[in-house]
Write a protein that holds these residues in place. Structure first.
Motif, short mmCIF file in Angstrom:
data_model
loop_
_atom_site.label_atom_id
_atom_site.label_comp_id
_atom_site.label_asym_id
_atom_site.label_seq_id
_atom_site.Cartn_x
_atom_site.Cartn_y
_atom_site.Cartn_z
N ARG A 181 0.86 -1.19 0.00
CA ARG A 181 0.00 0.00 0.00
C ARG A 181 0.89 1.24 0.00
N ILE A 182 0.45 2.27 -0.72
CA ILE A 182 1.24 3.50 -0.81
C ILE A 182 0.36 4.69 -0.41
N ALA A 183 0.94 5.62 0.34
CA ALA A 183 0.28 6.89 0.65
C ALA A 183 1.25 8.03 0.35
N VAL A 184 0.70 9.12 -0.12
CA VAL A 184 1.50 10.33 -0.37
C VAL A 184 1.15 11.34 0.71
N ILE A 185 2.17 11.84 1.38
CA ILE A 185 1.99 12.81 2.47
C ILE A 185 2.37 14.19 1.96
N ALA A 186 1.42 15.10 2.00
CA ALA A 186 1.69 16.48 1.58
C ALA A 186 2.49 17.20 2.64
N MET A 187 3.43 18.02 2.20
CA MET A 187 4.27 18.81 3.10
C MET A 187 4.24 20.27 2.64
N ASP B 234 5.59 24.08 -6.22
CA ASP B 234 5.81 22.65 -6.39
C ASP B 234 5.01 21.92 -5.32
N ALA B 235 4.94 20.59 -5.47
CA ALA B 235 4.27 19.77 -4.47
C ALA B 235 5.32 19.11 -3.60
N ASP B 236 5.49 19.60 -2.37
CA ASP B 236 6.40 18.96 -1.42
C ASP B 236 5.68 17.75 -0.83
N VAL B 237 6.29 16.58 -0.96
CA VAL B 237 5.63 15.35 -0.51
C VAL B 237 6.64 14.39 0.11
N MET B 238 6.11 13.40 0.82
CA MET B 238 6.88 12.22 1.22
C MET B 238 6.05 10.99 0.85
N PHE B 239 6.74 9.92 0.52
CA PHE B 239 6.07 8.67 0.15
C PHE B 239 6.24 7.65 1.28
N VAL B 240 5.15 7.03 1.68
CA VAL B 240 5.20 5.99 2.68
C VAL B 240 4.48 4.76 2.12
N HIS B 241 5.03 3.56 2.44
CA HIS B 241 4.33 2.37 1.98
C HIS B 241 4.29 1.33 3.10
N SER B 242 3.42 0.37 2.95
CA SER B 242 3.28 -0.71 3.94
C SER B 242 3.01 -2.00 3.19
N PRO B 243 3.98 -2.95 3.26
CA PRO B 243 3.83 -4.20 2.51
C PRO B 243 2.55 -4.95 2.90
N LEU B 244 1.96 -5.57 1.91
CA LEU B 244 0.79 -6.40 2.18
C LEU B 244 1.23 -7.66 2.91
N PRO B 245 0.29 -8.30 3.63
CA PRO B 245 0.65 -9.53 4.33
C PRO B 245 1.22 -10.56 3.36
N ALA C 214 -6.06 4.88 4.88
CA ALA C 214 -5.78 4.29 6.19
C ALA C 214 -4.29 4.39 6.53
N LEU C 215 -3.45 4.11 5.54
CA LEU C 215 -2.01 4.22 5.75
C LEU C 215 -1.61 5.66 6.03
N GLY C 216 -2.21 6.57 5.27
CA GLY C 216 -1.91 7.98 5.49
C GLY C 216 -2.25 8.43 6.90
N LEU C 217 -3.39 7.99 7.41
CA LEU C 217 -3.79 8.36 8.77
C LEU C 217 -2.87 7.71 9.80
N GLU C 218 -2.39 6.49 9.52
CA GLU C 218 -1.43 5.86 10.42
C GLU C 218 -0.15 6.69 10.50
N PHE C 219 0.27 7.19 9.36
CA PHE C 219 1.48 8.02 9.34
C PHE C 219 1.26 9.28 10.17
N VAL C 220 0.10 9.90 10.02
CA VAL C 220 -0.20 11.12 10.78
C VAL C 220 -0.19 10.81 12.27
N ASP C 221 -0.77 9.66 12.67
CA ASP C 221 -0.75 9.29 14.09
C ASP C 221 0.68 9.10 14.57
N LEU C 222 1.53 8.55 13.69
CA LEU C 222 2.93 8.32 14.06
C LEU C 222 3.66 9.63 14.36
#
Length: 1001
Positions: free
Chosen positions: A717-723, A736-747, A827-835
């Motif tokens: 799963r991939i989420a793009v985080i706006a910065m 420009d679009a400042d971003v970070m990429f976060v991913h979470s491998p599937l089971p 869901a992954l994006g919100l997990e990152f925000v919680d982190l």
């Protein structure tokens, strides 16, 4: 009940008498009297001879207001019974006076006070001679008033002046003289009164013979087109006589001029004449009342503005030393006719128009016949501007009066014959209405009354016997609309004939004249403009025919925009793309608002022009404000998903569709922005949401492509985080679009395989959005990720956690204050925000040492990051009091207090400042100062991009570019210095707050 015969007969007699009375009163009412019974009574009071005088009754009935006429006549006869005899022996006099009495209560009052003025001698003196004799001066060579006290002379001046006004009005309202003759006689009468006033002044001022004084008539007095009651505009010129010292001579002349103004303007038992207004003199009210001829000329050569030369079009010597006055007019004329060649001529003309419009009260605009839409000033302004432009090379245009100048413009081919005729008719009608309005009470007004009785009097005064109110209103509105239409055509139609050589009954402008006209309107490249006009209008096609209809008006709208040349060029380019499309020209022709808005947008924003060139269909959005409303994100996401799904694994085609959607929505937002439908905060939110949608579309397209290439289930799963500004919903047109990429491998997926897949998607997303395309690029900048550009482009959620637990620095915590989910797996994006929340919102705030480090980092950035040569006061991002200053204040407040103040947990700068005020962490006044500077800097930054079509953080130094940007921000054409002053002031105040709030505990 028994009824006696005698009683019946008496009752019948009473009924018959009442019936007869009612019949007479009713007949008078039907003949035009508003109160028949009162009219009958007043006629009876005039005596039996008057009652039986059918000619007298006919004149009363023909008056504009029969009741008013009869009232004044009744009062006059009561004062001087011989008047009726005079009227019987001189029916012409009776006809004229009753016509005046029916229009002017004020002149009726004057006739009652001075009935002797009705008995005119057969050999009457001229107005000038009579006024001078009345005040005790020699008409051949006006000398100081001899033996007549000044108050008595002033009374005599007013009485004789009003007597001449009464006789002149009689010839005017009965049609014995034309409007032009009436206006000219009024001007000559005013000049004679000024001469008599000067004679009175000489009696007050010692040594008045030591100075030559000329009175220069300006405005309508100078042009011999004066109203019945109007300020009389003058300029005074003086020279010493013989060996008299100049300073002393000017002192004497000043006292003479002041005494002259009092002689005419002050109120006596006989009233006043009119105000003598000398404010058109050099430096206006602040300048000396009197100057020598050389002093006048020195001022005009060095300091005069265009409007002053426009005023001097009307200059004419009217009183005093006419030889000196003639020398003055001859000298200034040489400069008047070169005014259009001066620098900033167009800006001066536009400023004149704004001043005219500013004089109109909103609640009077529709009833103003002088300054309102389609009013006298529209005609006068157009005629005078054309005179200034073309009079440089055509001395036949050197005319003072509007009608004669209009006729000369027509003869010279600068205005079509039919147009000139229509404008002359409208001008004459409006001036006649103006006279009728002013005659009633002899008051200076240009507002058409709303009372029905007043409208009826005006309509009848114009000869409208049937439905005078309706007929007058209809005629007036028709003329106003025609004036407005011709005002636009007058400027621009001849340009089409010069450029396209269209067949016409009108004389065509020469190329030289067309160049002069275009230059006067603000086109910097008249040759290029003529080429564009020719290309658009040449030929016999339906397209060319419609363009010939559109362009006369649109050229004016381009001229009113900040950059007329760019507007016309853009219109030609877009028309070349859409000209054969049936709906395009039909839309512009039938929807005036669309055409006007398009012209103003093209003449303001190269950014918008660029968008339209590649998405010309977007012109259809200009139909209404609702079409420019920002669309909901949900609708944009759905449209994006459909575009991507349609093209499957063809990522480039899919993203081309996504970018086309972005281009269209950028146009929508930019148009709404320039039209003032949305403020700078809404612009930032709209652009940021649009960038989110674009990134989501590109992410989907890239994922589809990589999944197909891998021939298996996508492993993560991939989420793009706006910065940055994207994360703060504060994107600009150039961001420009400042971003970070976060991913979470599937089971079940291997982490390396998942990371490789995620990295491939991120790189493909960046590649797709950087492909050459006809829309503004959206650069993807991942430089704020852990370890910066040296770190991996994509990390797993656990990798981010490990990094932040061990290595996170204060600047990274600060950067994370803007972080939010923008695309991909929610869901992954919100997990990152919680982190990251505990990192950016520490429960106990940051330490004093951390605060010190942040302040040092800010100070180092101020010293090192500002581009070389940039003015710190004019750099919107890094300059003093600019965006960075305000944002760092907000972010320091968050780092210190957001752990215990939940309202501070926002990615948006202004919301942070508002929350800080609510939490008593920031003074409301400081919040206002900071927010105002942030909004101003953001608006300037966006305006630079909109105007130039390319990004910049510094306000440009070029005067022309500054002017374009200031116009886009709502400043007037000559307001660029005000814009800079306002920006410096706002950011200077913000910097003081920053130094106190950010750098001090």
């Amino acid at each position: 009940m028994r009824v006696d015969v005698a009683d019946i007969e008496a009752e019948e007699g009473a009924v018959n008498a009442a019936s007869r009375m009612q019949t007479t009163a009713g007949r008078l009412a039907r003949l035009g009297f508003a109160d028949g019974a009162r009219a009958e009574r007043l006629l009876d009071e005039l005596g039996p001879e008057a009652v039986g005088d059918l000619d007298l009754l006919a004149d009363l009935i023909a008056a504009a207001d029969p009741d008013l006429a009869l009232t004044s006549l009744n009062r006059l006869v009561e004062r001087d019974p011989s008047v009726l005899g005079t009227f019987r022996t001189d029916p012409g006099l009776r006809h004229r006076m009753i016509a005046v009495f029916g229009l002017s209560a004020a002149l009726g009052d004057h006739a009652v006070r001075h009935p002797e003025q009705l008995h005119l001698p057969e050999e009457r003196l001229s107005a000038r001679e009579e006024l001078l004799y009345a005040v005790g001066a020699d008409a051949e060579l006006p000398e100081p008033v001899a033996g007549l006290p000044v108050p008595a002379a002033m009374d005599a001046l007013r009485a004789v002046y009003r007597g001449h006004l009464l006789q002149l009005a009689g010839r005017d309202v009965t049609g014995e003289i034309t409007f032009a003759e009436t206006a000219a006689e009024l001007a000559e009468l005013a000049g004679s009164a000024l001469e008599a006033g000067l004679a009175i002044a000489r009696a007050e001022v010692p040594d008045s013979g030591d100075v030559r004084l000329a009175v220069i008539g300006m405005g309508k007095c100078g042009a011999r087109e004066l109203n019945y009651i109007s300020d009389v505009d003058v300029i005074f010129v003086a020279e010493p006589k013989d060996d008299v010292d100049e300073t002393r001579a000017l002192q004497i002349a000043t006292r003479l001029a002041q005494a002259l103004m009092r002689a005419c303007s002050s109120t006596t038992p006989e009233g006043s004449l009119w105000e003598v207004d000398a404010n058109l003199r050099p430096e206006g009210k602040l300048g000396p009342l009197i100057r020598t001829l050389d002093s006048h000329l020195a001022y005009y050569r060095r300091w005069a503005k265009t409007w002053e030369f426009q005023a001097l079009l009307k200059a004419r010597p009217v009183a005093g030393d006419l030889e000196l006055g003639g020398a003055y007019v001859e000298a200034v004329n040489a400069m008047v006719w070169q005014a259009a060649a001066r620098d900033n001529f167009v800006e001066d003309v536009q400023a004149m128009r704004r001043r005219v419009e500013a004089h109109v009260r909103v609640n009077e605009a529709e009833r103003q016949i002088k300054l309102g839409p389609g009013g006298l000033r529209d005609i006068e302004f157009a005629v005078q501007l054309l005179q200034l432009v073309h009079g440089r090379s055509d001395p036949l245009l050197h005319r003072r009066a509007t009608l004669s100048a209009l006729a000369a413009l027509s003869r010279g081919g600068y205005v079509g014959r039919d147009d000139a005729k229509a404008l002359a008719e409208a001008y004459t009608f409006l001036r006649q209405v103006e006279h009728l309005i002013q005659l009633h009470r002899l008051r200076r007004t240009h507002v058409v009354p709303s009372d029905v009785a007043d409208l009826r009097r005006i309509g009848r005064g114009l000869g409208m016997a049937t439905d005078p109110v309706g007929q007058f209103t209809t005629t007036w509105k028709r003329h106003a609309l025609e004036v407005r239409r011709l005002h636009e055509k007058l400027f621009y139609r001849p340009l089409l004939q010069a450029a396209a050589r269209l067949p016409s009954e009108e004389t065509r402008l020469s190329t030289t004249a067309a160049h002069a006209r275009l230059e006067a309107l603000g086109y910097a490249d008249p040759s290029g403009a003529l080429r564009h006009i020719s290309a658009l209008t040449s030929g016999v096609s339906r397209r060319a025919a419609i363009q010939r209809t559109l362009l006369p008006v649109m050229l004016g709208w381009f001229a009113d925009a900040p950059d007329p040349d760019a507007g016309l060029l853009g219109f030609r380019q877009i028309s070349d793309k859409l000209g054969a499309t049936p709906w395009y020209l039909r839309l512009l022709r039938d929807e005036t608002a669309v055409a006007e808005q398009l012209a103003r947008l093209l003449g303001t924003s190269r950014y918008i022009t660029g968008l339209l060139l590649h998405a010309p269909d977007a012109v259809a959005m200009l139909g209404s404000a609702s079409d420019l409303a920002v669309r909901p994100v949900e609708a944009l996401l759905a449209e994006t998903a459909t575009a991507v799904a349609r093209h499957g694994s063809d990522a480039e085609t899919a993203v081309a569709g996504v970018r086309a959607l972005r281009r269209r929505e950028l146009f929508r937002t930019a148009c709404a922005d320039l039209a003032g439908y949305i403020d700078i905060e809404a612009v930032g939110q709209s652009l940021s949401a649009l960038n989110d949608v674009t990134i989501q579309g590109a992410l989907d397209a890239a994922t589809n492509k990589i999944a197909v290439e891998r021939r298996g289930e996508f492993p993560t799963r991939i989420a793009v985080i706006a910065m940055g500004r994207l994360g703060g919903f504060e994107s600009s047109y150039s961001s420009d679009a400042d971003v970070m990429f976060v991913h979470s491998p599937l089971p079940g997926a291997e982490e390396k395989d998942a990371t490789d897949a995620a990295h491939a998607v991120a790189e493909e997303l960046r590649r797709l959005l950087s492909l050459p395309a006809p829309d503004p690029p959206l650069g993807i900048d991942a430089g704020l990720r852990p370890e910066g550009r040296q770190g991996p482009l994509v990390r797993t959620l656990s990798s981010y956690r490990a990094y932040y637990d061990r290595w996170s620095s204060h600047w990274e915590a600060q950067a994370l204050l803007r972080a939010r989910f923008c695309a991909g797996d929610l869901a992954l994006g919100l997990e990152f925000v919680d982190l990251i929340d505990p990192i950016r919102y520490p429960a106990d705030g940051i330490s004093a040492e951390a605060v010190l480090q942040i302040r040092k980092l800010k100070a180092r950035m101020e010293a090192e990051r500002l581009p070389r040569g940039a003015d710190p006061a004019l750099h919107t991002k890094l300059g003093r009091g600019g965006l960075s200053d305000v944002e760092w204040v907000a972010q320091l407040l968050q780092l210190r207090h957001a752990g215990r103040v939940p309202a501070l947990r926002t990615t948006t700068t202004l919301n942070t400042l508002r929350a800080a005020v609510e939490a008593d962490l920031l003074d409301p006044g400081d919040e206002t100062t900071l927010a105002d500077a942030w909004r101003f800097a953001s608006r300037v930054r966006d305006a630079i991009m909109l105007v130039r079509g390319r990004a910049a953080d510094s306000i440009p130094g070029l005067v022309k570019e500054r002017a374009l940007i200031s116009r886009t921000l709502g400043y007037p054409p000559d307001g660029s210095e005000d814009f800079i002053d306002d920006y410096r002031r706002a950011t200077r105040r913000a910097r003081l707050v920053v130094e106190r709030v950010f750098y001090e505990d």
